[in-house]
Scaffold this motif. Sequence first.
Motif, short mmCIF file in Angstrom:
data_model
loop_
_atom_site.label_atom_id
_atom_site.label_comp_id
_atom_site.label_asym_id
_atom_site.label_seq_id
_atom_site.Cartn_x
_atom_site.Cartn_y
_atom_site.Cartn_z
N ALA A 23 8.92 5.93 15.54
CA ALA A 23 10.16 6.37 16.21
C ALA A 23 10.49 7.81 15.86
N GLU A 24 10.30 8.18 14.60
CA GLU A 24 10.55 9.56 14.19
C GLU A 24 9.62 10.52 14.91
N LYS A 25 8.35 10.16 14.99
CA LYS A 25 7.36 11.04 15.64
C LYS A 25 7.60 11.16 17.14
N LEU A 26 8.21 10.15 17.74
CA LEU A 26 8.50 10.17 19.17
C LEU A 26 9.91 10.70 19.47
N ASP A 27 10.58 11.23 18.45
CA ASP A 27 11.94 11.77 18.59
C ASP A 27 12.97 10.72 18.99
N PHE A 28 12.79 9.50 18.55
CA PHE A 28 13.78 8.45 18.79
C PHE A 28 14.87 8.54 17.74
N ARG A 29 16.10 8.44 18.19
CA ARG A 29 17.21 8.30 17.25
C ARG A 29 17.25 6.84 16.79
N GLN A 30 17.95 6.59 15.70
CA GLN A 30 18.07 5.22 15.22
C GLN A 30 18.71 4.33 16.27
N SER A 31 19.67 4.88 17.01
CA SER A 31 20.32 4.07 18.05
C SER A 31 19.34 3.71 19.16
N ASP A 32 18.42 4.63 19.50
CA ASP A 32 17.38 4.34 20.50
C ASP A 32 16.48 3.22 20.02
N LEU A 33 16.06 3.32 18.76
CA LEU A 33 15.18 2.30 18.20
C LEU A 33 15.88 0.95 18.15
N GLY A 34 17.13 0.94 17.77
CA GLY A 34 17.89 -0.30 17.72
C GLY A 34 18.02 -0.97 19.07
#
Length: 125
Positions: A23-34
């Motif tokens: 998620a970090e490498k794909l520029d996902f925020r924690q809210s996106d991942l959640g």
Amino acid sequence: MTALQKPTPQEEAVVTRAVVRTAEKLDFRQSDLGRLLGLSGASVSRMVHGQYELNIHRPEWDVALALIRVYRSLSSILGGQEDLIRRWMHSPNTDLGGVPSDILRRGAGGLFQVGIYLDSMRGRI
């Protein structure tokens, strides 16, 4: 792994750490991942800090594996070049009909759409 096999604690820890890094490498925020995994913001925060692990018996597990697969496919196509991966994620893609990062954020359907597309592109290499 068959349905009768019980996962080892290491498997859940490894996949949890891998999906956080992905998620970090794909520029996902924690809210996106959640949203993608169907987890609360608090659960994702605990996951990022090593206090929560994904459960192999919940839908979050399959979605996490699919996200990791998307990253691995993209990384293999682009030779692991992080700047190219980020640029691809945020650029319009006519084949997908949108920006991949936006499509992934739509949920599991978008995730699988991008995954299928990348699998087909990888097959052409």
